[in-house]
Design an enzyme around this catalytic site. Structure first.
Site, PDB file in Angstrom:
ATOM      1  CG  ASP A   1      -2.197   0.856   0.894  1.00 30.53           C
ATOM      2  OD1 ASP A   1      -2.155   1.630  -0.081  1.00 30.53           O
ATOM      3  OD2 ASP A   1      -3.188   0.766   1.633  1.00 30.53           O
TER       4      ASP A   1
HETATM    5  C1  BGC Z   1      -5.146   2.976   0.073  1.00 30.31           C
HETATM    6  C2  BGC Z   1      -5.283   1.872  -0.949  1.00 30.31           C
HETATM    7  C3  BGC Z   1      -5.216   2.450  -2.340  1.00 30.31           C
HETATM    8  C4  BGC Z   1      -3.915   3.203  -2.479  1.00 30.31           C
HETATM    9  C5  BGC Z   1      -3.687   3.769  -3.867  1.00 30.31           C
HETATM   10  C6  BGC Z   1      -3.958   3.875  -0.202  1.00 30.31           C
HETATM   11  O1  BGC Z   1      -3.932   4.982   0.618  1.00 30.31           O
HETATM   12  O2  BGC Z   1      -5.042   2.407   1.355  1.00 30.31           O
HETATM   13  O3  BGC Z   1      -6.468   1.161  -0.753  1.00 30.31           O
HETATM   14  O4  BGC Z   1      -5.317   1.414  -3.276  1.00 30.31           O
HETATM   15  O5  BGC Z   1      -3.902   4.268  -1.548  1.00 30.31           O
HETATM   16  O6  BGC Z   1      -4.512   4.812  -4.138  1.00 30.31           O
END
Ligand code: BGC
Length: 744
Positions: A289
């Site tokens: 993430d």
């Molecule tokens: C979130 C993810 C997301 C990623 C990309 C993160 O802050 O937890 O679920 O896919 O950002 O946007």
């Protein structure tokens, strides 16, 4: 002998076909491996590390910081994938840089959070799940992939399959709720929808099972907080959906932000190497993430970014999202002897394999077709589907004296509340490239439905948040002058989703005060609540005549709600999550255990002094405009052999006067176990449609495999003994039977 020969001759074409198909597949795999081997021979270590690096473009912002130089890094082959970029024009230009300006011309992946639709926005995932309609859920992902791939994307960061039991946690909105089986089935359906059965088709895309793992269990419901759960809960509640995703062939996994057993997920050898790769045999790639490798430093698990990078790559993380840690330190780590080049090569191979399977080496611009962008997005077909899907997500929580559906004879309606004529909130959080200016508000939907037949007396009354009461008097006047009152209340879209935990989950602002003022008038009041989470709505539940829980329904909100309110569609949705009476009951979920002192009138039992143990609305609950009668259960036997099957049959009758659908739910309870077992576990369900007066027989088959769970030794086993079996309309409204699982 003659018979065997006859069968053989009969089956020969099929055998030959299968042999040829597998031969063809072998040849394709060999060609792919050879291609990747040759390519990797050409690649420098720096270029290999480039493949492990994912940067956000400037088009959208989904996290704390942006990397300024990403286009320059692409030019020198130091980026493998880009996210937050879409439209064919924009992605084509970025792809062109990768393909035409770099030494080896390796195409990029384009990822994005296509969570509940891309341009056409479907209901929030928690609402989609409330349909309990797996075919529609799969179809919604299919349409989302159709739109997203028509705009340059080939990788979605969905499905989110984090089971959660905490409505304070804003990301419950993106989840499938509290049940492991439901989350597994919804996750599978979405993966099938996005990936189809052939990734090389231009309208399919890579899916991502996220967030691995246990992100839905943050302490006190606060986003990104510590997770401290038992391995029993991990194995039996959290991991089943992730295991199902691996079985469904999901292409990628995303690590979670939290730590688990004291180890941040992006540094967890246990989760990534042991469970995901060794136990489940996953062969796609793992992405972190957003900056979660770097976050191992504040977690107190890594000394600095370089150390964090070493921990992540050795734990099994293939791609670094936005953190630049691999980019900055992996080469040094190889020089220092902390990371083997083979570890990096394995990761590169996994990523290149998926690029190959998408067909990007054959045609890097296959997702950049202007024609598709112009013709495949927000089509009539998709919009019709969206409306049907949206109305199927609406849960009827209360309906005193058949207040709903509203009669076509109604001549004046008061429409009150901050969610009544509000376009932005309708598409919810994580609404990808959705354009809220295209969303149909409730007011517009009612106008579309009623035309000139009835007058709509609209008054916003107040804002969602804040204390502005200046519009109360206008709202009261509107209610006074109307036959019936509709109040649209809720949370703003940003009040759930990421970084949106709330400690108080009641209706924000002075909405409830406004509701109380309107109720005093004594008119029939229908309340529609839009929110990404269960809210504590005890007061509304007590006083409103009817309540529809609408989550955020997406682009077609108003039309879908009008369909439900006037009975053009009879609601059938069921809650995928328990609604607490107050915040103090959290976590409250149906899958609870009995305790040694189950609640009774005796003082020293497990209960509260100030609130019952029961929820406001249980998991699986939802009403219809018709009623259903359930017969008793008949079992094919009250004994289930270890290698046998048992059938539980019951009939459901539509006892009302209109067609309706019912989600018939099937639960079991193991009475005694080697470890204590929950009071109920969902094992299956069927959604059936019944004409008035019609009766259908519903049969559930159960075998020992359905009763297996992870024991204290982490073995997946069914244990012989006494079981209860329940079938009903919700987790709290069931018929019961008993059987014994035999040891043989
Ligand atoms: C979130 C993810 C997301 C990623 C990309 C993160 O802050 O937890 O679920 O896919 O950002 O946007």
């Amino acid at each position: 002998m003659y018979r065997i020969l006859q069968n053989f001759i009969y089956l020969l074409p099929l055998i030959l076909f299968l042999a040829c198909a597998s031969e063809k597949q072998d040849v394709e795999t060999r060609n792919m491996d050879r291609f990747i081997d040759n390519l990797m021979k050409e690649m420098t270590l720096e270029e290999k590390i480039g493949q492990l690096t994912l940067y956000s473009s400037f088009m959208d912002e989904t996290g704390p910081f942006m990397n300024e130089d990403y286009l320059d890094y692409i030019r020198v082959g130091r980026v493998g994938a880009v996210f937050n970029a879409y439209t064919t024009e924009y992605t084509r230009e970025i792809q062109r840089i990768a393909v035409e300006e770099t030494r080896l011309g390796i195409p990029l992946l384009f990822g994005y959070d296509v969570i509940h639709g891309h341009r056409t926005i479907f209901p929030m995932p928690i609402g989609e799940t409330a349909t309990w309609d797996l075919e529609m859920i799969e179809q919604s992902a299919r349409y989302a992939a159709q739109e997203a791939t028509a705009e340059g994307l080939n990788w979605t960061f969905s499905p989110m399959i984090d089971v959660t039991r905490d409505p304070r946690w804003g990301r419950i909105a993106e989840s499938s709720g509290e049940d492991p089986l439901l989350a597994s089935l919804v996750g599978r359906a979405k993966i099938r929808g996005y990936q189809g059965d052939d990734l090389s088709q231009p309208n399919t895309m890579l899916a991502t099972a996220k967030h691995f793992a246990a992100y839905g269990f943050p302490q006190a419901g606060r986003d990104y907080h510590t997770v401290d759960i038992s391995e029993l809960t991990l194995r039996n509640v959290v991991l089943p959906a992730f295991k199902a995703a691996a079985e469904e062939g999901v292409a990628t996994y995303m690590t979670s932000f939290n730590d688990l057993f004291g180890v941040p997920a992006s540094g967890s050898n246990f989760l990534l190497n042991e469970v995901l790769r060794n136990e489940w045999g996953f062969d796609g790639f793992v992405v972190t993430d957003y900056t979660s490798i770097n976050e191992m430093v504040p977690h107190g698990f890594a000394r600095d970014d370089k150390h964090a990078g070493e921990l992540a790559i050795n734990a099994g993380v293939d791609m670094d999202m936005q953190g630049s840690v691999y980019h900055d330190y992996l080469e040094e780590l190889v020089d220092d002897g902390k990371v083997n080049e083979e570890t990096i090569e394995k990761a590169v191979r996994r990523i290149l394999t998926l690029k190959y399977k998408l067909g990007l080496f054959e045609d890097p611009y296959r997702y950049n077709d202007k024609d598709r962008e112009e013709t495949m997005i927000m089509t009539l077909e998709i919009m019709d589907f969206a409306r049907d899907f949206a109305r199927k997500s609406v849960v009827l929580l209360k309906n005193e004296e058949n207040t709903l559906p509203l009669s076509d004879d109604v001549r004046s309606l008061a429409l009150i509340g901050p969610m009544a004529d509000n376009q932005r909130d309708m598409i919810g959080s994580w609404s990808a490239a959705g354009d809220y200016a295209k969303s149909v508000t409730l007011r517009k939907g009612l106008e579309n439905r009623l035309g000139t037949n009835a007058r709509i007396n609209y008054a916003q009354g107040t804002t969602v948040n804040g204390t502005d009461r200046s519009g109360f008097s206008q709202a009261i006047a509107a209610a006074r002058n109307s036959d019936a009152v509709i109040m649209a209340l809720g949370e703003e879209y940003w009040q759930s989703g990421e970084a949106a935990s709330r400690s108080d989950i009641s209706l924000p602002g002075v909405q409830e005060e406004l509701f109380d003022e309107i109720i005093k008038l004594g008119k029939p009041v229908v309340v529609i609540i839009m929110s990404g989470r269960p809210l504590t709505i005890g007061n509304v539940d007590e006083k409103a005549d009817a309540i529809l829980y609408a989550w955020y329904l997406g682009t077609t909100t108003g039309d879908a709600l009008a369909d439900v309110m006037f009975g053009d569609y009879n609601p059938a949705a069921k809650l995928p999550v328990t609604f607490p009476r107050n915040v103090g009951q959290i976590p409250i979920f149906y899958y609870a255990k009995n305790t040694g002192r189950p609640e009774s009138e005796i003082k020293f039992t497990s209960k509260y002094l100030d609130v019952p143990n029961t929820p406001l609305y249980p998991f699986g609950y939802g009403l219809s405009y018709t009623t259903f009668g359930y017969s008793d259960i008949t079992l094919s036997s009250d004994q289930l052999p270890m290698d046998g099957e048992l059938k539980a049959t019951l009939s459901v009758t539509n006892t009302g006067d209109r067609f309706g659908e019912e989600v018939v739910q099937f639960y079991t309870r193991q009475l005694v176990g080697s470890v204590t077992r929950p009071l109920k576990e969902l094992k299956n369900f069927q959604k059936i449609g019944l004409e008035p007066g019609e009766t259908k027989e519903v049969v559930f088959t159960i075998s020992a495999a359905d009763l297996a769970f992870y024991n204290a030794q982490n073995e997946l086993k069914a244990e012989p003994g006494a079981f209860h079996l329940f079938i009903g309309a919700s987790s709290a409204d069931v018929k019961k039977a008993a059987f014994t699982l035999l040891s043989k």
